[in-house]
Enzyme design. Structure first.
Site, short mmCIF file in Angstrom:
data_model
loop_
_atom_site.label_atom_id
_atom_site.label_comp_id
_atom_site.label_asym_id
_atom_site.label_seq_id
_atom_site.Cartn_x
_atom_site.Cartn_y
_atom_site.Cartn_z
N GLU A 119 -18.88 -51.80 -41.00
CA GLU A 119 -17.53 -51.80 -40.41
C GLU A 119 -16.65 -52.75 -41.21
O GLU A 119 -16.01 -53.65 -40.66
CB GLU A 119 -17.61 -52.22 -38.95
CG GLU A 119 -18.63 -51.38 -38.17
CD GLU A 119 -18.81 -51.79 -36.72
OE1 GLU A 119 -18.43 -52.91 -36.37
OE2 GLU A 119 -19.31 -50.95 -35.94
N CYS A 130 -15.73 -52.33 -27.13
CA CYS A 130 -14.91 -53.44 -27.63
C CYS A 130 -13.44 -53.09 -27.78
O CYS A 130 -12.58 -53.88 -27.44
CB CYS A 130 -15.49 -53.99 -28.93
SG CYS A 130 -15.35 -52.92 -30.36
N CYS A 131 -13.14 -51.89 -28.30
CA CYS A 131 -11.74 -51.61 -28.62
C CYS A 131 -10.84 -51.41 -27.39
O CYS A 131 -9.74 -51.98 -27.35
CB CYS A 131 -11.64 -50.40 -29.55
SG CYS A 131 -12.31 -50.70 -31.20
N HIS A 177 -24.40 -63.82 -30.97
CA HIS A 177 -23.07 -63.73 -30.37
C HIS A 177 -22.82 -64.70 -29.20
O HIS A 177 -21.93 -64.44 -28.39
CB HIS A 177 -22.80 -62.29 -29.88
CG HIS A 177 -22.48 -61.33 -30.97
ND1 HIS A 177 -23.36 -61.03 -31.98
CD2 HIS A 177 -21.38 -60.58 -31.23
CE1 HIS A 177 -22.82 -60.13 -32.79
NE2 HIS A 177 -21.63 -59.84 -32.37
N HIS A 217 -17.52 -57.62 -42.48
CA HIS A 217 -17.11 -57.01 -41.21
C HIS A 217 -15.66 -57.39 -40.93
O HIS A 217 -15.31 -58.56 -40.80
CB HIS A 217 -18.05 -57.56 -40.13
CG HIS A 217 -17.90 -56.91 -38.80
ND1 HIS A 217 -17.01 -57.36 -37.85
CD2 HIS A 217 -18.52 -55.85 -38.24
CE1 HIS A 217 -17.10 -56.62 -36.76
NE2 HIS A 217 -18.02 -55.68 -36.97
N GLU A 252 -11.01 -49.77 -38.00
CA GLU A 252 -11.27 -49.96 -36.57
C GLU A 252 -10.04 -50.50 -35.85
O GLU A 252 -9.33 -51.39 -36.34
CB GLU A 252 -12.44 -50.93 -36.41
CG GLU A 252 -12.91 -51.07 -34.97
CD GLU A 252 -14.04 -52.08 -34.79
OE1 GLU A 252 -14.70 -52.41 -35.79
OE2 GLU A 252 -14.24 -52.53 -33.66
N HIS A 271 -20.50 -64.12 -35.70
CA HIS A 271 -19.25 -63.42 -35.41
C HIS A 271 -18.20 -64.45 -35.00
O HIS A 271 -18.22 -64.93 -33.88
CB HIS A 271 -19.44 -62.40 -34.29
CG HIS A 271 -18.32 -61.39 -34.21
ND1 HIS A 271 -16.99 -61.74 -34.30
CD2 HIS A 271 -18.34 -60.04 -34.07
CE1 HIS A 271 -16.24 -60.64 -34.20
NE2 HIS A 271 -17.04 -59.60 -34.08
#
Lengths: 661, 661
Positions: free
Chosen positions: B330, B426-427, B154, B278, B346, B204
């Site tokens: 996810e 994260c959200c 990441h 994802h 999500e 990602h």
């Protein structure tokens, strides 16, 4: 437990007529299961025998027999070449095959097969250690780790299956060698856990029900004591597996010792009230519990079994008799959670539910238990095998969606067609041994009553008790008629046979006649208890109401709201794409529409009746979401029995269909 | 791409009016999102700031700021006390919070907050290595492993988020320090991947869209080149991650390098035609791709984006705009697989779908893209946050079943009530930065047209272009009326504003008036292009048709056959147990029944309109399976907007309801 609490064995006045005796005493006749019996004999057992001997090209090797050879060599010479191969419970594949072979020999004597079985049994004997211990994984690979990982290492599970094989082989062939071997092993287990006081209980139950069978066959009290021991200590210390792991941190699978549901150790068994965890483990445990309760008259244990059986059948069972809603842990989940497409619904778990329900039937003699045996047998278990006996499902979903089933992350396990063989070969031999021992589920007897539970055409030899045989002729499950006749042994007069015939819950009206006239019988607990008793001249005929029934699921279950399923007799039906323009998702059943039953189609799917139902076919919106209601046109929906699904290539399948006016 | 292929930036004649400029130029007014803006400012950002500083009692510590302190100390003195703590992408939490704070400062200047932001930015600068490299995980914990595990570590993801924060902070506050820092980092990345030719692409995606923003803000061509590089190399060697792992076998998560779908590297991006893996990664990647396509006029890339967007919105999107059907990974699963209760769905993925759809809108100027922005925003994204701003859902199922949701093995992720905070945070900051930058989705402009996309009450300052402001007054989404007015800058005359107003697909008939009389406009691609142009004296009013609509899913989707959902305006509704006798599973909607809309209920759920629908309530069979059809009695079903669900304690919730006559 209701006042009807009676035990089959302990209340017997005369000679006990145990479950296993029935396998020898019952000859399957022509009819639905006659075909299956041949299939097991001619296809399933030979294929599995080749698999055990690593003779199947292209399949992952089993190494089962080879593991026993290596163990024998090691015990003889102190060492062996090669390495143990396979699952830690690989031995059990040999055991289950031997058990199936035993049942087959009882029905169809076969010298060659029996000789090969005897050789394998000698090999098993040679692989047994001097102290009675038998397990090739530990003998070959981990000799110092015996009994140090009950949580994961399946020693007691393997012993249990081999005990079952031993009892079956002795009863079916009259040969006691394997029984001797397994009594030595059982004695070893007794010394370790009872005399030496070793702690613990098995991660995978099986030994309990096996020891009960061994006890019944040998009358050796210690085996009952040992079975009760494993039942009684389970869950008393729910942290046992954790402590075991701390003491001996070697691992087989990496099972989580904090998960107390997976192996049903969250509480002492008499306090357990929810069927949880790995579904096969659960129903194997409950089978042992129910058998022990029956044997000992332990009402508390019987009540726990009843509570657990009610929990399964009222909240955690598919309409096909399948159990285990989740792939993860191959497990029960929560009440009223019964997804159709992601179901685990393992064939072995349905077989275990049959074991459990049958013990409950022996315990309480209520037809509802046999109803569940029949539900699971005719639907989930039979669906587990390709109609030609060559392929198997482990997982039996109630909806298959090509493109998703077997492919989406959540559906990898839910294959839409049966694969050829499995590295973990648990289900196929389980199907074989169940179909080989159908007699146990077809009949049972207590003093004063002979119960006719399933309606498998064939002849039950009750000469020792009644001086003759009871013959059942029927084309069940497609035909609704049964015919019972009584045939005296040559030179003897037949005695009166006190018959109780199960009235399945799906039969609205059942006609029972004696010699053509309405028979006098008492309907009680799901059985027609025939008043009077019947002898050689008599013919009892039964006509069930096999009108197609619509099944509705309680609205507690989200997946099936607004939907219905079709059932005829014991058979649950499904709609497959191949019969329905390759699209069953656009179909709905007309609320009070007609459902026609086809003639018996002998050439289709090895003989079935199809259903043709009035329904609607909706147009399919191209747009994913639309404000336009799909237009519906009348159509005829074709249904086939669920157990035949997936035999005509990859296509959609659905049991629960939306219903509308 | 249709002939309407135009780019927002490259075709501009005058000064470019970039997306970010809008955040500063648009002031949210009173109305639906006014409340949310306050909530973000007063509750969400302050809570998150405390979390970043480990000041929330009882919550797992974030350690984010502390990680930067340690990195700075280590760079200054050669060592630091303590250990890096948190996820490998922990830095991105600071970045997302800073970006959210920047937007808040643009709307509500706050000297204290800005000072604290500046201090954090100084700390970030101090944690930057001399060669521009910035990442506290690698600086503190793994200094020798920089750039050796693109698959899992990441680094480019964190860089991307900090670049976004830098651009936002510069545009919103006029302060360029963070932008300098991140330009140094971008230069470092450029040297490493372009000049030194390092292989690989990020596990990602995020850097692509961030570099496009950086390019647009700085006009530095190299950043565009770098963004295109990462887009272009992705999937060209689908085995890159495997090779990388063989070379440097250190692992962060144990991601499977053979899974080429998870991180969208199964093919070069221009050949990708299914949205896989994802879901957040996917839509972040597609956002960068769409932005690059727009910037470069690359038709092939634009077409790939269009194909992927169509695949999502026609096969892989919930009616709430949520995406990602499976918890495992996810991830997207397969076409037409949209389970309601086990959805991953999500919040961040819906936000990413908004990013992607908005870039598609900028690319093609078709209303359908803004329709999806609106669908995801008003339904999934808003549902992600408790109405009081204190709790969050990561997972947004369309059906919640207490006893199963959050509890069954298959539903552990699908919580039926919002938990307080997450270790992986994260959200929540993603919601904050989205709500803070609504202007980007509300308006966009190309030469000759000002597009009004979402209907967020507020004032858009277009003084530099048109000499004044456009004011939108509305009580949307509960009221169906919009009112546009044009307010000249003091001392200037307002120029003509060429307005195009989106006509949402759900509005059957839309009335558009100019000064009370039907306006002359051309309806095209989901927009009403107002003919003529409007100035200070003019009032444009729009009246949408907000009749309740029934939504149907294509029959390709198994979960929703026979079911319907209710929608009013952009809001999807749901039935909750609390309004419906604690049982929504027994409810069905009457096929052509009436649905009444309540008054605006200012005191309920922070202001909503409820729906009252004619329906049926079935009796609940106690038996799991029954041959008796449940009786249905007429009833009124109460619906609330989906985004408000789970705000009144634990109870059932269902969006898709069976429909019957």
């Amino acid at each position: 437990m209701p006042p009807a609490f009676r035990t089959m064995y302990t209340d017997m006045e005369g000679e006990a007529m145990g479950d296993l005796r029935l396998v020898k005493d019952f000859q399957v006749g022509e009819g639905f299961f006659g075909r299956y019996e041949k299939l097991v004999q001619e296809v399933v057992l030979p294929y599995q025998e080749r698999a055990l001997n690593d003779q199947i090209e292209g399949a992952e090797k089993s190494h089962c027999i080879e593991n026993f050879r290596m163990a024998a060599e090691k015990l003889k010479t102190g060492h062996c070449d090669g390495e143990f191969y396979g699952m830690v419970f690989q031995d059990s594949d040999v055991a289950k095959w031997l058990e199936g072979a035993a049942y087959s020999l009882a029905q169809n004597p076969d010298e060659d097969l029996e000789k090969r079985c005897d050789e394998i049994i000698e090999l098993i004997g040679a692989a047994q250690q001097k102290d009675g211990y038998l397990n090739t994984y530990f003998t070959v690979k981990e000799p110092d780790k015996r009994w140090t990982n009950l949580h994961e290492a399946h020693e007691l599970y393997c012993a249990g299956h081999m005990i079952e094989a031993a009892v079956a082989y002795a009863e079916c062939t009259g040969k006691g060698r394997l029984l001797e071997i397994m009594c030595d092993m059982a004695d070893h287990i007794y010394r370790h856990f009872i005399e030496e006081g070793a702690e613990g209980y098995p991660g995978h139950p099986e030994i309990e029900l096996a020891l009960m069978r061994l006890y019944r066959s040998t009358k050796e009290e210690r085996y009952k004591e040992l079975a009760l021991h494993f039942i009684n200590v389970r869950g008393v210390d729910p942290d046992y597996y954790k402590k075991e792991m701390e003491k001996n941190p070697w691992r087989v699978w990496g099972n989580n010792p904090d998960d107390k549901e997976y192996a049903q150790n969250y509480a002492p068994v008499r306090q357990q009230d929810k069927a949880v965890g790995h579904a096969v483990r659960a129903v194997y445990l409950y089978t042992g519990m129910a058998d022990a309760a029956m044997e000992t008259g332990d009402t508390e244990l019987a009540n726990a079994c009843k509570t657990l059986w009610d929990n399964i059948t009222q909240h955690r069972m598919y309409v096909t008799g399948a159990i285990g809603s989740a792939y993860e842990g191959e497990a029960f989940t929560k009440d009223d959670h019964l997804p159709n497409d992601t179901a685990y619904a393992e064939t072995c778990a349905a077989i275990g539910l049959i074991f459990f329900s049958n013990k409950m039937l022996y315990l309480a003699h209520e037809g509802k238990y046999a109803d569940v045996v029949e539900r699971a047998l005719y639907n989930c278990v039979l669906a587990g095998m390709q109609l030609d006996g060559t392929k198997f499902f482990y997982v039996n979903p109630l909806e298959a969606l090509p493109g998703i089933s077997g492919e989406a992350q959540t559906h990898k396990h839910a294959l839409p067609v049966r694969p050829k063989w499995f590295a973990c070969a648990c289900c196929p031999p389980n199907v074989a041994r169940l179909l080989g021992s159908l007699a146990e589920y077809t009949w049972h007897v207590i003093p004063g009553t002979l119960f006719s539970n399933l309606f498998v055409a064939g002849t039950l030899d009750v000469s020792d008790r009644f001086g003759g045989r009871v013959v059942l002729k029927t084309d069940y499950p497609y035909d609704n008629k049964l015919e019972y006749r009584f045939v005296p042994q040559e030179g003897r007069e037949m005695m009166e046979v006190p018959l109780a015939i199960r009235i399945p819950a799906w039969s609205k009206e059942t006609k029972i006649c004696l010699n053509g006239k309405t028979a006098d019988c008492e309907i009680r607990d799901g059985y027609a208890y025939m008043r009077g008793a019947y002898t050689a001249e008599d013919v009892i005929t039964v006509e069930f109401d096999m009108a197609v029934r619509r099944v509705y699921t309680s609205n507690r279950v989200s997946a099936n709201t607004g939907r219905t399923a079709l059932q005829r007799g014991p058979l649950i039906y499904c709609a497959e794409g191949v019969d329905n323009e390759n699209d069953v998702l656009s179909l709905s059943l007309k609320r009070d529409g007609e459902v026609k039953v086809s003639e018996y189609l002998a050439d289709e799917l090895f003989g079935i009746k199809k259903l043709y139902a009035e329904g609607w076919r909706e147009t399919v919106n191209e747009e994913l979401y639309s404000f336009k209601r799909q237009e519906a046109k009348p159509c005829t929906i074709t249904f086939v029995p669920y157990y035949t699904w997936g035999n005509r290539g990859l296509n959609q399948m659905r049991v629960w269909i939306p219903e509308r006016d």
